[in-house]
Motif scaffolding. Structure first.
Motif, PDB file in Angstrom:
ATOM      1  N   TYR A 168       0.817  -1.220   0.000  1.00 63.59           N
ATOM      2  CA  TYR A 168       0.000   0.000   0.000  1.00 63.59           C
ATOM      3  C   TYR A 168       0.847   1.265   0.000  1.00 63.59           C
ATOM      4  O   TYR A 168       0.345   2.340  -0.305  1.00 63.59           O
ATOM      5  CB  TYR A 168      -0.928  -0.004   1.224  1.00 63.59           C
ATOM      6  CG  TYR A 168      -1.788  -1.233   1.308  1.00 63.59           C
ATOM      7  CD1 TYR A 168      -2.783  -1.468   0.352  1.00 63.59           C
ATOM      8  CD2 TYR A 168      -1.623  -2.170   2.308  1.00 63.59           C
ATOM      9  CE1 TYR A 168      -3.575  -2.601   0.409  1.00 63.59           C
ATOM     10  CE2 TYR A 168      -2.408  -3.303   2.384  1.00 63.59           C
ATOM     11  CZ  TYR A 168      -3.379  -3.515   1.426  1.00 63.59           C
ATOM     12  OH  TYR A 168      -4.160  -4.633   1.480  1.00 63.59           O
TER      13      TYR A 168
ATOM     14  N   VAL B  55       1.353   9.451   2.036  1.00 63.75           N
ATOM     15  CA  VAL B  55       1.478   8.114   1.470  1.00 63.75           C
ATOM     16  C   VAL B  55       0.397   7.949   0.409  1.00 63.75           C
ATOM     17  O   VAL B  55      -0.757   8.328   0.629  1.00 63.75           O
ATOM     18  CB  VAL B  55       1.306   7.031   2.557  1.00 63.75           C
ATOM     19  CG1 VAL B  55       1.447   5.638   1.949  1.00 63.75           C
ATOM     20  CG2 VAL B  55       2.320   7.216   3.651  1.00 63.75           C
TER      21      VAL B  55
ATOM     22  N   THR C 101      -7.464  -0.403  -2.700  1.00 63.60           N
ATOM     23  CA  THR C 101      -6.780   0.780  -3.202  1.00 63.60           C
ATOM     24  C   THR C 101      -6.644   1.769  -2.048  1.00 63.60           C
ATOM     25  O   THR C 101      -7.651   2.189  -1.461  1.00 63.60           O
ATOM     26  CB  THR C 101      -7.579   1.430  -4.350  1.00 63.60           C
ATOM     27  OG1 THR C 101      -7.780   0.460  -5.371  1.00 63.60           O
ATOM     28  CG2 THR C 101      -6.822   2.623  -4.911  1.00 63.60           C
ATOM     29  N   ALA C 102      -5.430   2.088  -1.737  1.00 58.67           N
ATOM     30  CA  ALA C 102      -5.171   3.044  -0.658  1.00 58.67           C
ATOM     31  C   ALA C 102      -4.960   4.419  -1.270  1.00 58.67           C
ATOM     32  O   ALA C 102      -3.977   4.652  -1.964  1.00 58.67           O
ATOM     33  CB  ALA C 102      -3.946   2.621   0.140  1.00 58.67           C
ATOM     34  N   GLN C 103      -5.910   5.269  -1.021  1.00 59.76           N
ATOM     35  CA  GLN C 103      -5.753   6.643  -1.513  1.00 59.76           C
ATOM     36  C   GLN C 103      -4.778   7.384  -0.614  1.00 59.76           C
ATOM     37  O   GLN C 103      -3.995   6.770   0.106  1.00 59.76           O
ATOM     38  CB  GLN C 103      -7.131   7.317  -1.558  1.00 59.76           C
ATOM     39  CG  GLN C 103      -8.139   6.601  -2.439  1.00 59.76           C
ATOM     40  CD  GLN C 103      -7.748   6.625  -3.922  1.00 59.76           C
ATOM     41  OE1 GLN C 103      -6.904   7.423  -4.339  1.00 59.76           O
ATOM     42  NE2 GLN C 103      -8.336   5.727  -4.688  1.00 59.76           N
ATOM     43  N   VAL C 104      -4.822   8.671  -0.673  1.00 59.55           N
ATOM     44  CA  VAL C 104      -3.857   9.481   0.063  1.00 59.55           C
ATOM     45  C   VAL C 104      -3.969   9.238   1.565  1.00 59.55           C
ATOM     46  O   VAL C 104      -5.059   9.253   2.143  1.00 59.55           O
ATOM     47  CB  VAL C 104      -4.071  10.966  -0.253  1.00 59.55           C
ATOM     48  CG1 VAL C 104      -3.133  11.824   0.577  1.00 59.55           C
ATOM     49  CG2 VAL C 104      -3.833  11.224  -1.724  1.00 59.55           C
ATOM     50  N   GLY C 105      -2.862   8.981   2.154  1.00 63.38           N
ATOM     51  CA  GLY C 105      -2.807   8.831   3.599  1.00 63.38           C
ATOM     52  C   GLY C 105      -1.743   9.737   4.192  1.00 63.38           C
ATOM     53  O   GLY C 105      -0.863  10.237   3.487  1.00 63.38           O
ATOM     54  N   ASP C 106      -1.873   9.943   5.457  1.00 60.55           N
ATOM     55  CA  ASP C 106      -0.894  10.781   6.164  1.00 60.55           C
ATOM     56  C   ASP C 106      -0.012   9.900   7.031  1.00 60.55           C
ATOM     57  O   ASP C 106      -0.491   8.976   7.682  1.00 60.55           O
ATOM     58  CB  ASP C 106      -1.594  11.812   7.049  1.00 60.55           C
ATOM     59  CG  ASP C 106      -2.485  12.737   6.236  1.00 60.55           C
ATOM     60  OD1 ASP C 106      -2.073  13.115   5.123  1.00 60.55           O
ATOM     61  OD2 ASP C 106      -3.595  13.068   6.701  1.00 60.55           O
ATOM     62  N   VAL C 107       1.245  10.209   7.040  1.00 63.73           N
ATOM     63  CA  VAL C 107       2.181   9.437   7.850  1.00 63.73           C
ATOM     64  C   VAL C 107       2.999  10.397   8.703  1.00 63.73           C
ATOM     65  O   VAL C 107       3.395  11.474   8.259  1.00 63.73           O
ATOM     66  CB  VAL C 107       3.105   8.556   6.978  1.00 63.73           C
ATOM     67  CG1 VAL C 107       3.949   9.405   6.032  1.00 63.73           C
ATOM     68  CG2 VAL C 107       3.993   7.681   7.847  1.00 63.73           C
ATOM     69  N   ARG C 108       3.197  10.018   9.938  1.00 64.91           N
ATOM     70  CA  ARG C 108       4.047  10.775  10.858  1.00 64.91           C
ATOM     71  C   ARG C 108       4.986   9.788  11.526  1.00 64.91           C
ATOM     72  O   ARG C 108       4.612   8.640  11.782  1.00 64.91           O
ATOM     73  CB  ARG C 108       3.222  11.490  11.930  1.00 64.91           C
ATOM     74  CG  ARG C 108       2.323  12.597  11.393  1.00 64.91           C
ATOM     75  CD  ARG C 108       1.575  13.280  12.500  1.00 64.91           C
ATOM     76  NE  ARG C 108       0.744  12.348  13.240  1.00 64.91           N
ATOM     77  CZ  ARG C 108       0.825  12.144  14.548  1.00 64.91           C
ATOM     78  NH1 ARG C 108       1.716  12.801  15.255  1.00 64.91           N
ATOM     79  NH2 ARG C 108       0.024  11.292  15.155  1.00 64.91           N
ATOM     80  N   ALA C 109       6.163  10.229  11.796  1.00 63.22           N
ATOM     81  CA  ALA C 109       7.132   9.324  12.420  1.00 63.22           C
ATOM     82  C   ALA C 109       8.114  10.114  13.266  1.00 63.22           C
ATOM     83  O   ALA C 109       8.501  11.237  12.912  1.00 63.22           O
ATOM     84  CB  ALA C 109       7.894   8.528  11.356  1.00 63.22           C
TER      85      ALA C 109
END
Lengths: 319, 167
Positions: free
Chosen positions: A235, A272, A295-303
């Motif tokens: 994904y 993402v 289908t993974a559309q726009v995602g937000d990632v924080r790290a």
């Protein structure tokens, strides 16, 4: 007849004596045995110098002291007892560019009991009073700070999550360095701004970066530096992120180059994307046609992650 | 620490067959389909289970694929998702979630796609945390009521999920 009488001590530098000389003239003044008065003999008192050299107050330094080579800003050797440990002082490392009198790190010889026994103290040589004015000492002691090497330069470093970056730096003062760079994390384009604070011009540093990596296929890169579950990987087809580094570092000057190693924490925020459908299961027919897709559309990632970078700054110009 | 939030993950289950109704009168037909949840993050390993913090069903839609072109006949829809005891038997277990309970209130044109109203997002997280004896499969069981087609037909099921994963 001559008779010699020695009175006093002959130890150290204070040995004194009196010599009574009965010369022929003195005999002429002695009382004759028949009671007749004769002229009084002449008596001469002569101070006897000590056999060891004695330093009189206000006198010039002993030849041995003045002839000794000046290897360190110490008082002359005459201020130390024979066999004392002047070499120990010469072994003392010079660790900082002091502007204070050079005698500060060392005990005051004139106030010590031994010094009081050695007589009046001598003024230190001129070179000792201005200490670091000695070119030899100054050149060895002063660290080649970044400012001393120039105002501008170019930096290159490699790390995570920054990737490989190259760009100009400006050093307006020895304790601060700012830079801008461009590069790549092997998947996407990266640009970054940096601020480094070096309290003493070298050695420890505090470093802050703000950068951005454009959206790109970073699945393999992500798996290299993060523990990513297998089911997640399909994904994460594209990733772009903005990052903030807060690092502690160590910087070591080598001529015009400042080598550095920075490490600390990074906050990363990004996007993402998984625009291509991921087939989760297929029909059991001969064609094995997909029956379930994700289908993974726009995602937000924080790290928040540990990060580090290793690099060098090459300065232009300067002293 | 990594935290990823996907506000819209689209899960498409294609060509789900729906049996024909016995008559043109009001009737109820049941049908099931399953999803392989392993690729959705389901795991019986507790450490892996903790990676998924939230999975919610935001949207459920049926799209007529073959046999029919209009889904306006659907008067009621009830859907339950559960984790089967085993994939071979699809036996229902207590690990189930009601995902929709719809009753048509007024006549309205639906067309080929029917978006099932969901009063609020449905928590699907229990379905992704099977026990060691359960299957990594999600079975969705649907019951349709109304004047249903007397011929079998197929539909595509679309589900929009919001997912929060991290470690």
């Amino acid at each position: 007849m001559t008779a010699m009488v020695s009175v006093g001590k002959r130890t150290g530098s204070l040995g004194l004596g009196l010599v009574l000389v009965l010369s022929g003239a003195a005999r002429a003044q002695s009382v004759q045995g028949n009671g007749a008065s004769t002229p009084a003999p002449t008596v001469t008192y002569t101070p006897m110098r000590a056999t060891t050299p004695t330093q009189a107050a206000g006198a010039a330094p002993a030849p041995a002291a003045t002839a000794a080579p000046y290897s360190a800003p110490y008082p002359p050797g005459a201020r130390y007892p024979p066999g004392s440990s002047a070499p120990a002082a010469t072994a003392a490392p010079y660790s900082a560019p002091y502007s204070a009198p050079y005698s500060a790190p060392y005990p005051n010889a004139t106030s010590s009991p031994a010094a009081s026994l050695l007589g009046p103290s001598l003024p230190p040589p001129a070179a000792a009073t201005d200490g670091l004015a000695s070119p030899t000492v100054a050149k060895r002691a002063l660290p080649p700070t970044a400012r001393a090497r120039g105002l501008v330069g170019v930096a290159m470093d490699v790390g995570m999550p920054d990737g490989l970056n190259v760009g100009p730096v400006v050093v307006p003062a020895s304790w601060v360095r700012v830079g801008a760079s461009v590069g790549s994390n092997s998947a996407g384009f990266d640009y970054r701004g940096s601020l480094s604070l070096l309290p003493v011009g070298f050695g420890p540093s505090f470093d802050f970066d703000v950068g951005h990596c454009t959206v790109a296929d970073m699945n393999s890169l992500l798996g290299t530096f993060f523990k990513v579950s297998g089911w997640v990987k399909p994904y994460v087809q594209q990733l772009g992120y903005t990052y903030f580094n807060a690092h502690l570092g160590i910087e070591y000057p080598v001529g015009r180059v400042m080598l550095f190693l920075h490490g600390g924490y990074t906050y990363l925020a990004g996007t993402v994307r998984g625009p291509s459908p991921v087939v989760v299961s297929r029909n059991s027919d001969a064609a094995q046609t997909p029956n379930t897709t994700v289908t993974a559309q726009v995602g937000d990632v924080r790290a928040y992650t540990l990060s580090a970078k290793l690099g060098a700054v090459l300065m232009f110009g300067g002293r | 620490m990594v935290d990823a939030k996907f506000s819209q993950i689209e899960v498409s289950r294609l060509d789900v067959p729906v049996p024909a109704a016995p008559s043109s009168a009001l009737a109820v037909v049941d049908f099931q389909f399953y999803l392989s949840s392993g690729q959705l993050g389901a795991s019986s390993n507790p450490s892996n289970q903790s990676l998924i913090r939230s999975v919610e069903l935001e949207q459920l839609a049926l799209t007529a694929e073959s046999g029919i072109t209009d889904l306006s006949f659907i008067a009621t829809l009830h859907a339950v998702a559960f984790v089967p005891l085993s994939k071979s038997t699809l036996q229902e277990t207590s690990r189930q979630v009601e995902i929709a309970d719809y009753k048509r209130g007024h006549d309205s044109g639906v067309g080929s796609t029917f978006d099932v109203p969901l009063p609020e997002p449905v928590d699907l997280l229990p379905l992704l945390r099977p026990s060691g004896t359960e299957s990594s499969t999600i079975v969705v069981s649907m019951s349709l009521g109304g004047q249903l087609p007397t011929v079998s037909w197929t539909t595509n099921i679309g589900m929009a999920l919001s997912v929060d994963v991290g470690e």
